[in-house]
Design a protein around this motif. Structure first.
Motif, PDB file in Angstrom:
ATOM      1  N   ALA A   1       0.826  -1.213   0.000  1.00 30.78           N
ATOM      2  CA  ALA A   1       0.000   0.000   0.000  1.00 30.78           C
ATOM      3  C   ALA A   1       0.855   1.256   0.000  1.00 30.78           C
ATOM      4  N   ALA A   2       2.045   1.150   0.615  1.00 32.16           N
ATOM      5  CA  ALA A   2       2.957   2.291   0.663  1.00 32.16           C
ATOM      6  C   ALA A   2       3.803   2.393  -0.605  1.00 32.16           C
ATOM      7  N   GLY A   3       3.597   1.424  -1.523  1.00 33.20           N
ATOM      8  CA  GLY A   3       4.335   1.448  -2.784  1.00 33.20           C
ATOM      9  C   GLY A   3       5.772   0.990  -2.655  1.00 33.20           C
ATOM     10  N   ASN A   4       6.064   0.205  -1.616  1.00 32.97           N
ATOM     11  CA  ASN A   4       7.438  -0.243  -1.405  1.00 32.97           C
ATOM     12  C   ASN A   4       7.448  -1.680  -0.892  1.00 32.97           C
ATOM     13  N   LEU A   5       7.062  -2.613  -1.767  1.00 29.18           N
ATOM     14  CA  LEU A   5       7.016  -4.016  -1.384  1.00 29.18           C
ATOM     15  C   LEU A   5       8.418  -4.608  -1.520  1.00 29.18           C
ATOM     16  N   SER A   6       9.257  -4.270  -0.556  1.00 28.32           N
ATOM     17  CA  SER A   6      10.651  -4.703  -0.590  1.00 28.32           C
ATOM     18  C   SER A   6      11.009  -5.414   0.703  1.00 28.32           C
ATOM     19  N   TYR A   7      12.143  -6.091   0.658  1.00 27.71           N
ATOM     20  CA  TYR A   7      12.666  -6.745   1.854  1.00 27.71           C
ATOM     21  C   TYR A   7      12.821  -5.750   3.002  1.00 27.71           C
ATOM     22  N   THR A   8      13.455  -4.614   2.715  1.00 27.51           N
ATOM     23  CA  THR A   8      13.754  -3.672   3.785  1.00 27.51           C
ATOM     24  C   THR A   8      12.483  -3.158   4.447  1.00 27.51           C
ATOM     25  N   GLU A   9      11.431  -2.953   3.663  1.00 26.12           N
ATOM     26  CA  GLU A   9      10.188  -2.428   4.211  1.00 26.12           C
ATOM     27  C   GLU A   9       9.494  -3.481   5.079  1.00 26.12           C
ATOM     28  N   VAL A  10       9.398  -4.713   4.581  1.00 26.25           N
ATOM     29  CA  VAL A  10       8.700  -5.767   5.321  1.00 26.25           C
ATOM     30  C   VAL A  10       9.490  -6.172   6.560  1.00 26.25           C
ATOM     31  N   PHE A  11      10.775  -6.445   6.392  1.00 28.33           N
ATOM     32  CA  PHE A  11      11.599  -6.852   7.524  1.00 28.33           C
ATOM     33  C   PHE A  11      11.719  -5.726   8.545  1.00 28.33           C
ATOM     34  N   GLY A  12      11.772  -4.499   8.047  1.00 28.19           N
ATOM     35  CA  GLY A  12      11.838  -3.351   8.957  1.00 28.19           C
ATOM     36  C   GLY A  12      10.610  -3.260   9.848  1.00 28.19           C
ATOM     37  N   ARG A  13       9.448  -3.582   9.303  1.00 32.06           N
ATOM     38  CA  ARG A  13       8.220  -3.556  10.100  1.00 32.06           C
ATOM     39  C   ARG A  13       8.242  -4.640  11.187  1.00 32.06           C
ATOM     40  N   VAL A  14       8.755  -5.825  10.831  1.00 36.98           N
ATOM     41  CA  VAL A  14       8.857  -6.899  11.826  1.00 36.98           C
ATOM     42  C   VAL A  14       9.830  -6.496  12.929  1.00 36.98           C
ATOM     43  N   MET A  15      10.980  -5.986  12.545  1.00 38.06           N
ATOM     44  CA  MET A  15      11.990  -5.605  13.535  1.00 38.06           C
ATOM     45  C   MET A  15      11.512  -4.469  14.421  1.00 38.06           C
ATOM     46  N   ALA A  16      10.694  -3.573  13.864  1.00 40.73           N
ATOM     47  CA  ALA A  16      10.154  -2.481  14.674  1.00 40.73           C
ATOM     48  C   ALA A  16       9.263  -3.017  15.790  1.00 40.73           C
TER      49      ALA A  16
ATOM     50  N   THR B   1      19.246   0.751   6.367  1.00 37.54           N
ATOM     51  CA  THR B   1      19.423   2.077   5.760  1.00 37.54           C
ATOM     52  C   THR B   1      20.283   1.983   4.506  1.00 37.54           C
ATOM     53  N   ILE B   2      21.367   1.231   4.590  1.00 33.16           N
ATOM     54  CA  ILE B   2      22.259   1.075   3.441  1.00 33.16           C
ATOM     55  C   ILE B   2      21.546   0.360   2.295  1.00 33.16           C
ATOM     56  N   MET B   3      20.686  -0.605   2.639  1.00 35.78           N
ATOM     57  CA  MET B   3      20.052  -1.448   1.621  1.00 35.78           C
ATOM     58  C   MET B   3      18.817  -0.819   0.988  1.00 35.78           C
ATOM     59  N   GLU B   4      18.390   0.320   1.482  1.00 28.84           N
ATOM     60  CA  GLU B   4      17.172   0.947   0.957  1.00 28.84           C
ATOM     61  C   GLU B   4      17.258   1.230  -0.536  1.00 28.84           C
ATOM     62  N   ASP B   5      18.469   1.528  -1.019  1.00 31.00           N
ATOM     63  CA  ASP B   5      18.611   1.835  -2.454  1.00 31.00           C
ATOM     64  C   ASP B   5      19.063   0.629  -3.266  1.00 31.00           C
ATOM     65  N   GLY B   6      19.003  -0.568  -2.650  1.00 31.19           N
ATOM     66  CA  GLY B   6      19.373  -1.787  -3.360  1.00 31.19           C
ATOM     67  C   GLY B   6      20.824  -2.194  -3.195  1.00 31.19           C
ATOM     68  N   THR B   7      21.591  -1.427  -2.443  1.00 30.10           N
ATOM     69  CA  THR B   7      22.994  -1.754  -2.207  1.00 30.10           C
ATOM     70  C   THR B   7      23.106  -3.020  -1.372  1.00 30.10           C
ATOM     71  N   VAL B   8      23.998  -3.921  -1.795  1.00 25.24           N
ATOM     72  CA  VAL B   8      24.230  -5.136  -1.020  1.00 25.24           C
ATOM     73  C   VAL B   8      24.995  -4.774   0.237  1.00 25.24           C
ATOM     74  N   CYS B   9      24.517  -5.256   1.375  1.00 27.43           N
ATOM     75  CA  CYS B   9      25.153  -4.917   2.645  1.00 27.43           C
ATOM     76  C   CYS B   9      25.154  -6.131   3.566  1.00 27.43           C
ATOM     77  N   PRO B  10      26.257  -6.876   3.598  1.00 24.92           N
ATOM     78  CA  PRO B  10      26.312  -7.996   4.544  1.00 24.92           C
ATOM     79  C   PRO B  10      26.209  -7.473   5.974  1.00 24.92           C
ATOM     80  N   ALA B  11      25.136  -7.845   6.665  1.00 21.03           N
ATOM     81  CA  ALA B  11      24.928  -7.362   8.029  1.00 21.03           C
ATOM     82  C   ALA B  11      25.981  -7.960   8.955  1.00 21.03           C
TER      83      ALA B  11
END
Length: 275
Positions: free
Chosen positions: A181-196, A215-225
């Motif tokens: 609904a927010a127009g951002n069906l991405s990993y960062t958005e979904v996982f961010g909601r769970v972590m919140a 934050t780093i991955m929001e633009d698609g950048t690969v970021c090994p946590a």
């Protein structure tokens, strides 16, 4: 040259693992979907007496995996599933190991789930469609599935019993719908909601590192946590202990409650990831 004998191999399990449970461990076929973080549980399961494995992961071993995953320097550049197969067979030369150098996805999930008795999932949450396909098929085929997270100096494991009517896709449905609904069906958005939702129950240091990565991955950048060996070893111990308890017919906390252990805070607790 020594001859492998299964009964001798698991002899020291006696007293902690009942004979009937050990028989189940010996015969059950287990799928490990994701063999990075999953490498620890694979080795722990092999040493516990599991000997029928299906492994799937498309990645190769990288030098930065060696701080926490169960590979050696000589494995760098080798497909993770092939490396793990080698290590399993060094422990138990009679083990049956089916290794797939591929990423699990919506096309192969059903076939892989159908051929096993239980499933362990550590697919990178970055691949949201693969995670949902794996768990959706596990629910449809009534297969028990465990999924885990490396949480700093600790670990979290979720257990989805068969026919429980409470799959991971069902738990994440509201997050997926909200992200869409927010127009951002991405990993960062979904996982961010769970972590919140669960962040208040985790070590502050963990949340700081997760926030940096997202934050780093929001633009698609690969970021090994950032992840450490204590967390990976914790995942292996906690997950295999819960698998044992399930096979032994014991009560095992199930989703939406996640079992979380922190060596930093010296506590074990249940966190409702849906609340």
């Amino acid at each position: 040259m020594a001859t492998f004998q299964y009964d001798e191999f698991v002899k020291r399990n006696s007293g902690y693992i009942a004979a009937a449970t050990q028989d189940q461990i010996r015969t059950k076929r287990i799928l490990f979907a994701g063999c990075g973080l999953g490498s620890g549980p694979v080795i722990c399961a092999a040493r516990s007496g599991f000997q029928n494995f299906v492994l799937i992961d498309g990645d190769v071993v990288d030098a930065h995996n060696l701080n926490r995953q169960f590979f050696d320097f000589e494995d760098v550049g080798m497909p993770k599933v092939e490396s793990l197969k080698k290590h399993i067979l060094r422990i138990n030369p009679e083990a049956q190991v089916e290794a797939h150098v591929a990423m699990l996805d919506a096309d192969n999930a059903a076939e892989l789930v159908a051929k096993v008795d239980l499933i362990f999932d550590t697919i990178d949450f970055v691949d949201l469609s693969a995670v949902l396909a794996l768990h959706g098929n596990a629910a449809a085929l009534a297969k028990p599935i465990f999924t885990a997270m490396n949480i700093g100096f600790g670990a979290g494991v979720l257990y989805f019993p068969p026919n429980a009517g409470n799959s991971l896709p069902a738990i994440l449905q509201k997050d997926v719908e909200a992200a869409a609904a927010a127009g951002n069906l991405s990993y960062t958005e979904v996982f961010g909601r769970v972590m919140a939702r669960i962040g208040a129950h985790l070590d502050s240091q963990v949340m700081e590192e997760v926030s940096k990565a997202l934050t780093i991955m929001e633009d698609g950048t690969v970021c090994p946590a950032s992840q450490i060996a204590v967390g990976s070893f914790s995942v292996a111990a906690l997950a295999v202990a819960m698998m044992h308890d399930m096979l032994a017919g014991m009560d095992v906390p199930s989703a939406p409650n996640m079992v979380v252990h922190s060596f930093r805070n010296h506590v074990t607790k249940l966190i409702n990831i849906a609340a």
